[in-house]
Write an enzyme that holds these catalytic residues in place. Structure first.
Site, PDB file in Angstrom:
ATOM      1  N   SER A 136       0.629  -1.871   9.973  1.00 36.64           N
ATOM      2  CA  SER A 136      -0.017  -0.854  10.782  1.00 36.64           C
ATOM      3  C   SER A 136      -0.129  -1.413  12.200  1.00 36.64           C
ATOM      4  O   SER A 136      -0.666  -2.501  12.393  1.00 36.64           O
ATOM      5  CB  SER A 136      -1.404  -0.574  10.185  1.00 36.64           C
ATOM      6  OG  SER A 136      -2.131   0.287  11.014  1.00 36.64           O
ATOM      7  N   LYS A 164      -0.347   3.885  15.166  1.00 43.18           N
ATOM      8  CA  LYS A 164      -1.547   4.650  15.499  1.00 43.18           C
ATOM      9  C   LYS A 164      -1.195   5.592  16.640  1.00 43.18           C
ATOM     10  O   LYS A 164      -0.537   5.177  17.607  1.00 43.18           O
ATOM     11  CB  LYS A 164      -2.671   3.702  15.938  1.00 43.18           C
ATOM     12  CG  LYS A 164      -3.198   2.840  14.804  1.00 43.18           C
ATOM     13  CD  LYS A 164      -3.944   3.679  13.782  1.00 43.18           C
ATOM     14  CE  LYS A 164      -4.408   2.842  12.611  1.00 43.18           C
ATOM     15  NZ  LYS A 164      -5.057   3.645  11.576  1.00 43.18           N
ATOM     16  N   ASP A 189      -0.463   7.643  12.318  1.00 41.03           N
ATOM     17  CA  ASP A 189      -1.842   7.834  11.861  1.00 41.03           C
ATOM     18  C   ASP A 189      -2.728   8.149  13.061  1.00 41.03           C
ATOM     19  O   ASP A 189      -2.851   7.343  13.980  1.00 41.03           O
ATOM     20  CB  ASP A 189      -2.319   6.554  11.152  1.00 41.03           C
ATOM     21  CG  ASP A 189      -3.721   6.684  10.571  1.00 41.03           C
ATOM     22  OD1 ASP A 189      -4.312   7.781  10.644  1.00 41.03           O
ATOM     23  OD2 ASP A 189      -4.217   5.672  10.035  1.00 41.03           O
ATOM     24  N   ASP A 241      -6.494  10.537   4.823  1.00 40.66           N
ATOM     25  CA  ASP A 241      -7.197   9.256   4.690  1.00 40.66           C
ATOM     26  C   ASP A 241      -8.697   9.552   4.743  1.00 40.66           C
ATOM     27  O   ASP A 241      -9.347   9.760   3.709  1.00 40.66           O
ATOM     28  CB  ASP A 241      -6.722   8.311   5.814  1.00 40.66           C
ATOM     29  CG  ASP A 241      -7.463   6.979   5.890  1.00 40.66           C
ATOM     30  OD1 ASP A 241      -8.444   6.792   5.151  1.00 40.66           O
ATOM     31  OD2 ASP A 241      -7.079   6.112   6.704  1.00 40.66           O
TER      32      ASP A 241
HETATM   33  O1  OSB Z   1      -6.743   4.487   9.291  1.00 36.57           O
HETATM   34  O2  OSB Z   1      -5.775   2.979   8.144  1.00 36.57           O
HETATM   35  C1  OSB Z   1      -6.589   3.307   9.013  1.00 36.57           C
HETATM   36  C2  OSB Z   1      -7.894   0.050  10.461  1.00 36.57           C
HETATM   37  C3  OSB Z   1      -9.159   0.409  10.825  1.00 36.57           C
HETATM   38  C4  OSB Z   1      -9.555   1.725  10.666  1.00 36.57           C
HETATM   39  C5  OSB Z   1      -8.692   2.649  10.099  1.00 36.57           C
HETATM   40  C6  OSB Z   1      -7.420   2.274   9.694  1.00 36.57           C
HETATM   41  C7  OSB Z   1      -7.011   0.952   9.917  1.00 36.57           C
HETATM   42  C8  OSB Z   1      -5.672   0.466   9.597  1.00 36.57           C
HETATM   43  C9  OSB Z   1      -5.589  -0.918   9.043  1.00 36.57           C
HETATM   44  O3  OSB Z   1      -4.670   1.093   9.832  1.00 36.57           O
HETATM   45  C10 OSB Z   1      -4.334  -1.215   8.304  1.00 36.57           C
HETATM   46  C11 OSB Z   1      -4.424  -2.525   7.563  1.00 36.57           C
HETATM   47  O4  OSB Z   1      -5.492  -2.940   7.087  1.00 36.57           O
HETATM   48  O5  OSB Z   1      -3.377  -3.169   7.459  1.00 36.57           O
HETATM   49 MG    MG Z   2      -5.581   5.969   8.258  1.00 41.62          MG
END
Ligand code: OSB
Ligand code: MG
Length: 372
Positions: A136, A164, A189, A241
């Site tokens: 991510s 993101k 995302d 999510d």
């Molecule tokens: O939406 O997945 C999410 C991190 C903090 C808050 C929300 C998210 C995330 C990540 C982390 O995308 C991904 C990971 O832990 O590798």
């Molecule tokens: Mg997410």
């Protein structure tokens, strides 16, 4: 089984690279590690991976600390139990607070697995010996900086990249990555940053021709109808999510066809019991799932890994290797991805030992509930 002591450790670790989402940015993380001890002297660890601020979920590290100390630890310590299902049922009396609950629920699963000589994955019903991991990537200052990040991860062997996005940082970066890395599975995302206004909806529709694996959580958590309406206008699957905190939320999403993919997070669902139940429901409905991460330290990461071994987790999970986030993780052995795959351990319990001296060195607050 009787848990006689729960030790809470608030541990801070620096991130190797600052991470920015549509709602916040962070350079270090504080998670709460839980060490349970049972009447036989057995130890099991859990992790509360809440963000410090209430921008992903309503919880914060501080609310988790209070909920852990005043509700989850006392509830668990008062219980005589045989299976994690009984622990989960006892926790049902406490509303919400999924992240805090997840740390205890997962630690109870680890204790149960260790006591029965099973790996955590086997105890959960896992069937895979390795899982496909994705990375991510946060919002970067420029598209070039983002392309550099993607290149570094692709070079390490990851074949799925999640970007993101936020209004103003969506179509252009996604297209640039899509063009530069045509062989990589790409998904985006938004963490709920979009609203149902024409500029926002137009940007989301403009992502459709890019051949993305999915667009995750464009709208706010409770906007099931908005997601369903958008899904009808998109070829690209929507993934939910933040919307899915309970099995009831999942039923709502499936009934409304608010998304075609579900991100199952242990923390957001309130533990491994609920996460496994969500997997079962999605599996029966034929909806593919993957395990999302919250930048977990090794303890929570190992729980995510075990969960990801269940048969419905057909899409790459956020269980990238520890080194993507931490120079030195809290486990004696880091979690390692090789060519984008992570092996699921088969030793009893969590499958990773906690590096207690390193944890102690990075602990900024601690307390013990029960026998000290
Ligand atoms: O939406 O997945 C999410 C991190 C903090 C808050 C929300 C998210 C995330 C990540 C982390 O995308 C991904 C990971 O832990 O590798
Ligand atoms: Mg997410």
């Amino acid at each position: 089984m009787r848990v006689t002591e729960a030790r809470l450790l608030r541990v801070r670790l620096p991130l190797v690279h600052e991470f920015r989402t549509s709602s916040h940015r962070k350079g270090s993380l504080e998670h709460i590690l839980i060490r349970l001890r049972d009447a036989d002297g057995r130890e099991a660890w859990g992790e509360i991976a809440s963000a410090a601020q209430p921008y992903y979920s309503a919880e914060t590290t501080d609310t988790c600390w209070l909920m852990a100390r005043d509700y989850f630890a006392p509830t668990l310590l008062a219980l005589d139990w045989e299976t994690p299902a009984e622990v989960s049922a006892a926790f049902d009396r406490i509303r919400g607070n999924g992240f805090a609950r997840a740390g205890f629920d997962s630690a109870a699963w680890v204790l149960f697995a260790a006591a029965t000589g099973a790996s955590l994955a086997a105890a959960l019903g896992g069937t895979r010996s390795r899982v496909r991991a994705g990375v991510s990537l946060g919002i970067e200052p420029t598209i070039d900086a983002l392309l550099e990040q993607v290149a570094a991860q692709v070079e390490k062997g990851y074949s799925r990249v999640k970007l993101k996005i936020a209004p103003g940082w969506d179509v252009a970066p996604a297209r640039a990555v899509r063009e530069a890395f045509p062989g990589t599975d790409l998904q985006v995302d938004a963490n709920g940053a979009y609203r149902r206004i024409p500029e926002h909806v137009d940007s989301l529709l403009a992502l459709d021709p890019l051949g993305l694996q999915m667009i995750e959580q464009p709208f706010a958590p409770r906007e099931f109808v908005a997601h369903a309406e958008l899904q009808r206008r998109l070829q690209t699957p929507l993934c939910l999510d933040e919307s899915i905190e309970t099995i009831g939320d999942l039923e709502t999403a499936l009934r409304l066809e608010a998304g075609r993919i579900i991100n199952i997070k242990v923390s957001r669902m309130g533990g491994l019991s609920a996460a496994a139940a969500a997997h079962g429901l999605a599996f029966d409905a034929g909806v593919p799932v993957w395990c999302g991460g919250m930048h977990e330290f090794g303890v929570g990461r190992a729980a995510n890994l075990a969960l990801s071994s269940l048969p419905g987790f057909t899409l790459s999970s956020d269980v990238s290797g520890s080194e993507k986030y931490y120079a030195r993780d809290v486990t004696t052995r880091p979690i390692v991805a090789v060519d984008g795959w992570v092996d699921v351990p088969d030793d009893p319990g969590l499958g990773f030992d906690v590096d207690q001296p390193w944890v102690d060195e990075n602990t900024i607050d601690s307390l013990t509930v029960g026998q000290a």
